[in-house]
Write an enzyme that holds these catalytic residues in place. Structure first.
Site, PDB file in Angstrom:
ATOM      1  N   HIS A 103       0.858  -1.196   0.000  1.00 21.49           N
ATOM      2  CA  HIS A 103       0.000   0.000   0.000  1.00 21.49           C
ATOM      3  C   HIS A 103       0.883   1.230   0.000  1.00 21.49           C
ATOM      4  O   HIS A 103       1.845   1.267   0.755  1.00 21.49           O
ATOM      5  CB  HIS A 103      -0.729   0.119   1.343  1.00 21.49           C
ATOM      6  CG  HIS A 103      -2.026  -0.577   1.429  1.00 21.49           C
ATOM      7  ND1 HIS A 103      -3.086  -0.288   0.629  1.00 21.49           N
ATOM      8  CD2 HIS A 103      -2.457  -1.535   2.273  1.00 21.49           C
ATOM      9  CE1 HIS A 103      -4.103  -1.049   0.976  1.00 21.49           C
ATOM     10  NE2 HIS A 103      -3.741  -1.826   1.964  1.00 21.49           N
ATOM     11  N   TYR A 144     -10.516   5.009   5.018  1.00 22.60           N
ATOM     12  CA  TYR A 144     -11.105   5.423   6.303  1.00 22.60           C
ATOM     13  C   TYR A 144     -12.227   6.409   5.988  1.00 22.60           C
ATOM     14  O   TYR A 144     -12.066   7.246   5.093  1.00 22.60           O
ATOM     15  CB  TYR A 144     -10.065   6.140   7.164  1.00 22.60           C
ATOM     16  CG  TYR A 144      -8.921   5.281   7.660  1.00 22.60           C
ATOM     17  CD1 TYR A 144      -8.971   4.701   8.920  1.00 22.60           C
ATOM     18  CD2 TYR A 144      -7.779   5.071   6.889  1.00 22.60           C
ATOM     19  CE1 TYR A 144      -7.917   3.936   9.400  1.00 22.60           C
ATOM     20  CE2 TYR A 144      -6.723   4.302   7.360  1.00 22.60           C
ATOM     21  CZ  TYR A 144      -6.797   3.742   8.619  1.00 22.60           C
ATOM     22  OH  TYR A 144      -5.759   2.975   9.088  1.00 22.60           O
ATOM     23  N   PRO A 151      -7.202   1.011  17.293  1.00 22.84           N
ATOM     24  CA  PRO A 151      -6.679   0.506  16.014  1.00 22.84           C
ATOM     25  C   PRO A 151      -6.650   1.535  14.885  1.00 22.84           C
ATOM     26  O   PRO A 151      -6.122   1.250  13.812  1.00 22.84           O
ATOM     27  CB  PRO A 151      -7.648  -0.641  15.678  1.00 22.84           C
ATOM     28  CG  PRO A 151      -8.899  -0.321  16.421  1.00 22.84           C
ATOM     29  CD  PRO A 151      -8.490   0.400  17.658  1.00 22.84           C
ATOM     30  N   LYS A 162      -1.341   0.820  14.646  1.00 22.84           N
ATOM     31  CA  LYS A 162      -0.022   0.846  15.287  1.00 22.84           C
ATOM     32  C   LYS A 162       0.255  -0.310  16.249  1.00 22.84           C
ATOM     33  O   LYS A 162       1.414  -0.546  16.602  1.00 22.84           O
ATOM     34  CB  LYS A 162       0.146   2.172  16.070  1.00 22.84           C
ATOM     35  CG  LYS A 162       0.306   3.383  15.183  1.00 22.84           C
ATOM     36  CD  LYS A 162       1.697   3.449  14.590  1.00 22.84           C
ATOM     37  CE  LYS A 162       1.844   4.495  13.519  1.00 22.84           C
ATOM     38  NZ  LYS A 162       1.983   3.968  12.174  1.00 22.84           N
ATOM     39  N   TYR A 180       2.029   7.599   9.847  1.00 21.54           N
ATOM     40  CA  TYR A 180       1.304   6.382   9.474  1.00 21.54           C
ATOM     41  C   TYR A 180       2.264   5.305   8.958  1.00 21.54           C
ATOM     42  O   TYR A 180       2.174   4.128   9.346  1.00 21.54           O
ATOM     43  CB  TYR A 180       0.233   6.704   8.413  1.00 21.54           C
ATOM     44  CG  TYR A 180      -0.761   5.585   8.246  1.00 21.54           C
ATOM     45  CD1 TYR A 180      -1.938   5.557   8.983  1.00 21.54           C
ATOM     46  CD2 TYR A 180      -0.504   4.534   7.375  1.00 21.54           C
ATOM     47  CE1 TYR A 180      -2.842   4.514   8.859  1.00 21.54           C
ATOM     48  CE2 TYR A 180      -1.391   3.483   7.243  1.00 21.54           C
ATOM     49  CZ  TYR A 180      -2.565   3.482   7.985  1.00 21.54           C
ATOM     50  OH  TYR A 180      -3.447   2.444   7.855  1.00 21.54           O
TER      51      TYR A 180
HETATM   52  C1  PHB Z   1      -7.159  -4.038   9.422  1.00 25.80           C
HETATM   53  O1  PHB Z   1      -6.900  -4.340   8.249  1.00 25.80           O
HETATM   54  O2  PHB Z   1      -7.616  -4.857  10.226  1.00 25.80           O
HETATM   55  C2  PHB Z   1      -6.922  -2.637   9.842  1.00 25.80           C
HETATM   56  C3  PHB Z   1      -6.425  -1.721   8.944  1.00 25.80           C
HETATM   57  C4  PHB Z   1      -6.201  -0.414   9.357  1.00 25.80           C
HETATM   58  C5  PHB Z   1      -6.474  -0.052  10.650  1.00 25.80           C
HETATM   59  C6  PHB Z   1      -6.950  -0.978  11.562  1.00 25.80           C
HETATM   60  C7  PHB Z   1      -7.179  -2.290  11.162  1.00 25.80           C
HETATM   61  O3  PHB Z   1      -6.252   1.233  11.052  1.00 25.80           O
END
Ligand code: PHB
Ligand code: APR
Length: 390
Positions: free
Chosen positions: A73, A201, A293, A297, A384
């Site tokens: 990514h 997001y 989450p 991190k 990030y």
């Molecule tokens: C996930 O793929 O489970 C995931 C991805 C990004 C996040 C949290 C969880 O910020």
């Protein structure tokens, strides 16, 4: 049980990576895990690796399957106000990328490597207790069902997660706990459907949503939900309706829905326990800190702790003890950076139950600022993708 140099409590990613790195340096260790191997492998957890985590795993000889099956990514996408999608490219800004590769896979890779090197891992070790931590002769006792055993060691690594026992052995007058509990959870599902090609997001008036992936036929999605909800309240249809409502039309139209194969509601909290060392006990990973989450991190911090701790132990056995002296301070600097970033991402993207009109406008302004400022985007990207190790 014969004695060892380092007794490691917990066979999650932190404990198993530490065992792996110590073994590679010829430092004898034993891992004690209270659950069974299949239980640990069955836990569904995080999925986005920082560039430094990817490098650490590769350097440890654990990168082959990750490189073959992981998905690189380079962009963090944030949707809000209906149609706007902000895309921040970490490769363009910093020359670094992330990797989507599930923690479950990493755990499998670590256990496969442990089998190959003949690691000593005791599963279903009950009633693990730490003794004489402040002395030169610490030991750990545990019960395997065939009676109580004692393992004498030189150091104990507490890698036993948030609910572990290691942290509680640091005396109250030495330890400080910092806590923040968020007033909502994440309802997450796994579905055997092709994921969106991007990590997305979303901040929406009905609450946060996230689209992520595990592999080309396994998607991971989350929606913010009240912690008082029950899983039974969330049929697959209700989940998909809610997810699609919270995404902009340009993205929701691309989502392929299907039956969920896993569904869970997880609380969000920040927690830090200081110091991360007391006597000959060293904490690493969730045993010392939890982050919500939103910043992806948790696993990355565990890997960073273990990187620092393994380097410090290797230096100690080569005659230089400064790394062990500095371990707690070094690890905590990175921990607090990630704790602050995860809190910021959480605050930026969720609807809080007590959010006032003022809070709402301030949040919108923060999103507008990030969208309009190359500097703000660089700050988001650099945190990030992961700051360099110290
Ligand atoms: C996930 O793929 O489970 C995931 C991805 C990004 C996040 C949290 C969880 O910020
Ligand atoms: N005795 C022995 N083992 C224990 C004990 C105990 N008293 N208490 C807990 N454990 C084990 C748990 O069963 C678990 O397997 O310690 C392990 C801790 O693993 P994790 O919780 O996965 O924590 P950690 O290895 O620090 O991994 C970091 O990154 O994505 C995040 O939170 C997520 O698990 C993840 C973490």
């Amino acid at each position: 049980m014969t004695d060892t140099r380092v007794a490691i409590i917990g066979a999650g990613p932190a404990g198993m990576l530490l065992s792996h790195l110590l073994d590679r340096a010829g430092i004898d260790n034993v891992v004690l895990e209270q659950q069974s191997r299949s239980y640990v492998l069955g836990r569904i957890r995080a999925g986005v690796l920082e560039s430094g985590t990817v490098e650490t795993l590769r350097e440890a000889g654990l990168g082959n399957r990750m490189d073959a099956e992981g998905h690189v990514h380079d962009t963090i996408n944030i949707a809000w106000r209906g149609e706007d999608v902000l895309s921040v490219n970490t490769f363009e800004l910093l020359g670094k990328t992330m990797m989507a590769y599930g923690q479950t896979r990493i755990q499998e890779d670590l256990y496969t490597a442990a089998d190959e090197r003949g690691a000593r891992v005791v599963f279903q070790a009950q009633d693990v207790q730490l003794h004489d931590i402040a002395s030169d002769h610490p030991s750990v006792t545990f019960d395997t069902g065939a009676g109580s055993e004692r393992l004498s060691c030189e150091f104990i690594a507490g890698c036993d997660g948030f609910h572990g026992v290691s942290r509680t052995h640091i005396p109250d007058h030495v330890r400080t706990d910092y806590d923040k509990v968020y007033p909502f959870g994440w309802l997450g599902i796994l579905s055997e459907t092709p994921p969106l090609p991007i990590l997305l997001y979303a901040n929406h008036e009905r609450g946060f949503a996230l689209c992520s992936m595990r592999n080309p036929m396994l998607s991971r999605y989350y929606v913010q939900a009240p912690l008082t909800d029950r899983i039974e309240d969330w049929s697959d249809d209700r989940f998909w309706d809610e997810l699609l409502t919270r995404l902009p039309e340009s993205q929701s139209s691309r989502i392929v829905t299907g039956p969920s194969i896993e569904k869970s509601l997880a609380p969000l909290r920040s927690h830090v326990s200081e110091p991360m060392r007391w006597g000959n006990l060293f904490l690493a990973g969730d045993a010392a800190h939890i982050v919500p989450p939103t910043g992806a991190k948790g696993l990355n911090l565990a890997v960073a702790d273990v990187r620092y701790l393994s380097q410090a132990l290797i230096a100690h056995y080569a005659g230089d003890g400064t790394g062990l002296e500095d371990y707690s301070a070094t690890a905590l600097r990175r921990v607090w950076g990630a704790v602050r970033f995860s809190w910021w991402m959480t605050t930026l993207l969720h609807r809080f139950p007590d959010q006032t009109a003022f809070d709402q406008r301030a949040q919108e302004q923060e999103l507008s600022y990030v969208a309009s400022s190359a500097h703000a985007q660089a700050a988001l990207a650099e945190q990030y993708v992961g700051l360099p190790y110290s």
